[in-house]
Design an enzyme around this catalytic site. Structure first.
Site, PDB file in Angstrom:
ATOM      1  N   HIS A 465      82.133 -13.192   7.666  1.00  0.00           N
ATOM      2  CA  HIS A 465      82.227 -14.774   7.963  1.00  0.00           C
ATOM      3  C   HIS A 465      81.867 -15.937   8.236  1.00  0.00           C
ATOM      4  CE1 HIS A 465      85.995 -17.229   7.296  1.00  0.00           C
ATOM      5  NE2 HIS A 465      85.899 -17.625   8.197  1.00  0.00           N
ATOM      6  N   GLU A 466      81.667 -14.990   9.726  1.00  0.00           N
ATOM      7  CA  GLU A 466      81.808 -16.120  10.869  1.00  0.00           C
ATOM      8  C   GLU A 466      80.487 -16.799  10.920  1.00  0.00           C
ATOM      9  OE1 GLU A 466      83.628 -18.008  12.398  1.00  0.00           O
ATOM     10  OE2 GLU A 466      85.513 -16.429  11.580  1.00  0.00           O
ATOM     11  N   HIS A 472      75.274 -22.170   6.458  1.00  0.00           N
ATOM     12  CA  HIS A 472      76.000 -23.334   6.757  1.00  0.00           C
ATOM     13  C   HIS A 472      75.471 -24.536   7.772  1.00  0.00           C
ATOM     14  CE1 HIS A 472      79.096 -26.248   4.502  1.00  0.00           C
ATOM     15  NE2 HIS A 472      78.402 -26.397   3.989  1.00  0.00           N
TER      16      HIS A 472
HETATM   17 ZN   LIG Z   1      85.971 -20.104   8.361  1.00  0.00          ZN
END
Ligand SMILES: [Zn+2]
Length: 677
Positions: A465-466, A472
């Site tokens: 997730h991180e 991004h």
């Molecule tokens: Zn997050």
């Protein structure tokens, strides 16, 4: 006297901050000079006799505040990851000053006049699409800060912002204070049921607290969750649960309740000044969701089915508990324990059997290789880059052609000086206004260190997730810093991170990277299948826990009355009204709900995870429908979302990737909440 490193250009590899030379006393003078420089830069913009143009106003704003940005990034990252008394004192001192500084710019009438003039004729200036969006964002940001208010109202807005900055800082520090101040010291005979990894972590925590030879359970989530899941001693589970849920709620100097009251009242007042009925209306006006009603609709779509599922889960837990001789009702400190027993019985999956296959280093490799297969990135470890703590590892990221993309810092282990939870942050953003600037990303986790460090399946998903947030930032290809990477709307920012989690549980990856830490053997296929089959187990519990938190956030910030809020009573009434099952309770009680009160970012925004989950479940379904989780054309289109930053409308970006708007079906299915066909 030694030089202040913030006043020099950095000759370090990739211009990483010279952590080895930065000391706490460097921050205050750097903050002060940084703010003064930016004020002078703004004054130069507004004093210009030339009529406002995109270049002399918007681009000049983009170029302003470089020193302040540099020192702020270093400071706030260190204060989160590796704080100490000196940094905490600076944070208390500078949070209101920085807020006042930002408000001074946001409420500068001459500056706003130029922005408004440009905004008024934005369609006639021949701007590129990213520039057009940038000008719209600037205009909106200024209006939402109060640029159109009377000078008296502006003064009040600035006052409120500064006070809120102080309150947010104190709130977070109080939680950290309670987390640091508590641990349960145990002996070997108290550890019944705990698997080796949890014993090892508890032994390590005891050594760090000068209690070598004994075992310490701390309030890090990575320590609490396994203890509640495995510890056979019910009284000890209860003690840990109570300490865990009492964080921030102790009467006295570190009590967060008075802070919540004041934060709530100030937010409501700010929203009213800006013409909104309540804070939720104000906050949601600038999101994908747009209104509290739209958020509530989504949350209630899952709330009912989730409670039903939790209810049937509870029945299974009770049966197991009865069989084991528990003749009392299931309490919140029992749920995880008996859920684990059910999991072992129904799916034959034992967390202690799974964990040896999730070696931290292998999972990091899995995340890197996934980014390689999807987006063409490669990761190269660097030993020559200064770090702020010996646990931090640094990787240079390159693209397919071998060109430098950015730097990735990985800070994985829990320690008393680190905030709890997991997060992604940046030391530098990608931009390309006056030449290419490459990003420097950091991912923080709170894994318990081991030899080797073993993760739970959930930990592995958190890692991915991180890392999704990290990608991004890394893949950003924009011109303007304020549009870089994660600078998107709050309820869209979790899409790139959450969709990346899906690759953590892709069998294609697990078969390669889930290997036993001793034998190096891949996870047996039967265990892998059972692990995946067990995924929907306890989803009623998880969804209730999360959705209740999102609903209480929304409810609280929809209150417009500024009469005194009693957080304890509000919580109690909420739990009753919504029928939150007692044996589940609240994942975050208000006194330690840091998303809401340790900063303003997620206030009336906790729903964002579920909002983005509609997109990530629907988005990943595109890959499964294609029959290839690495389908190249889909990966290329997905990469466009990661690269676009805030240069385009999020729904437009999503539709370009998926070919249509998202639907909720995949989310309900993924949580096991879909009605039977
Ligand atoms: Zn997050």
């Amino acid at each position: 006297m030694s030089e202040n490193p913030f006043f020099e250009s950095w000759a370090t590899p990739f211009g990483v901050p010279p952590f080895d030379r930065i000391r706490p006393e460097h921050f205050a003078p750097a903050f002060d000079r940084g703010m003064n420089e930016q004020i002078a830069e703004i004054a130069a913009i507004t004093a210009s006799a030339a009529p406002p143009r995109f270049a002399n106003t918007i681009e000049a704003l983009e170029r302003s505040g470089r020193l302040l940005d540099r020192v702020s990034r270093v400071f706030f990252n260190l204060d989160s990851s590796n704080t100490n008394d000196a940094l905490e004192a600076i944070a208390r001192d500078y949070a209101p000053k920085l807020s006042q500084h930002q408000m001074r710019i946001a409420l500068d009438p001459a500056l706003f006049a130029r922005i408004a003039a440009l905004h008024g004729r934005r369609g006639e200036m021949g701007l590129d699409p990213d520039q057009l969006r940038l000008i719209e964002r600037y205009y909106l940001r200024f209006v939402r800060s109060g640029a159109m208010l009377t000078s008296e109202q502006k003064a009040r807005m600035a006052e409120i912002s500064a006070r809120l900055a102080t309150l947010h800082t104190l709130f977070g520090q109080n939680v950290l204070h309670d987390e640091r101040g508590w641990h349960l010291l145990l002996d070997r005979e108290d550890l019944d049921g705990l698997p080796d990894f949890a014993r090892g972590a508890a032994a390590q925590a005891a050594r760090e607290r000068e209690a070598g030879g004994r075992y310490a359970v701390t309030l890090a989530r990575s320590a609490v969750e396994p203890f509640l899941t495995f510890a056979a001693r019910r009284d000890l589970r209860q003690a840990v649960w109570q300490a865990w849920t009492a964080r921030g709620a102790h009467e006295g100097e570190h009590d967060n309740s008075p802070l919540i009251r004041e934060i709530f009242a100030l937010r409501a007042e700010q929203a009213q000044l800006l013409g909104y009925e309540n804070f939720a209306d104000f906050r949601l006006d600038d999101t994908m969701a747009k209104t509290p009603a739209a958020v509530e609709r989504l949350l209630l779509q899952v709330w009912g089915p989730a409670k039903e599922k939790a209810c049937s889960e509870k029945a299974a837990l009770e049966a197991t508990a009865r069989a084991a001789g528990l003749n009392e009702p299931i309490e919140p400190w029992d749920w995880r324990f008996y859920a684990e027993k059910v999991r072992q019985a129904q799916y034959d999956v034992d967390e202690a059997e799974v964990k040896p296959y999730f070696v931290l280093d292998n999972m990091v490799r899995a995340a890197f290789d996934t980014a390689g297969r999807l987006f063409g990135l490669t990761f190269h470890e660097r030993q020559d880059v200064p770090v702020y703590h010996p646990d931090v590892r640094v990787w240079e990221v390159r693209d397919k052609a071998g060109d430098h993309v950015g730097l990735f810092l990985h800070d994985n282990f829990t320690r008393p000086s680190k905030q709890s939870g997991a997060w992604s942050s940046r030391y530098r953003d990608q931009e390309n206004l006056d030449g290419p600037v490459s990003p420097i990303v950091v991912n923080n986790n709170n894994f318990a260190k081991g030899e080797p460090t073993l993760l739970s399946f959930d930990d592995a998903k958190t890692l991915f997730h991180e890392f999704g947030h990290g990608l991004h930032t890394l893949l950003s290809r924009v011109r303007y810093r304020s549009q870089s990477g994660t600078a998107v709307r709050r309820d869209f920012v979790e899409f790139p991170s959450q969709i990346f989690e899906h690759w953590a549980s892709a069998p294609e990856n697990l078969r390669i990277y889930a290997r036993h830490f001793q034998t190096g053997e891949p996870m047996p296929e039967a265990l892998l299948q059972r692990l995946l089959a067990a995924r929907n187990l306890n989803q009623g519990f998880a969804t209730v826990e999360y959705t209740a938190a999102a609903l209480i956030d929304l409810d609280l910030h929809r209150k417009s009355a500024v009469d005194a809020l009693d957080p304890v009573q509000f919580e109690r009434e909420f739990v009753e009204r919504m029928g939150v099952p007692n044996e589940i309770g609240l994942r975050h009680r208000l006194p330690h709900f840091q998303h809401l009160f340790a900063g303003g970012g997620y206030a009336a925004g906790y729903y964002s995870y579920l909002w983005a989950e509609v997109l990530d479940a629907d988005g990943f379904a595109a890959f499964t429908e294609a029959g290839d989780v690495f389908a190249p054309e889909l990966a290329t289109r997905l990469k466009d979302i990661y690269s676009a930053g805030d240069t385009r409308d999020p729904m437009e970006l999503y539709c370009a990737f998926r070919g249509r708007e998202p639907v909720i079906t995949a989310l309900l299915e993924q949580r096991g909440l879909a009605p039977p066909l």
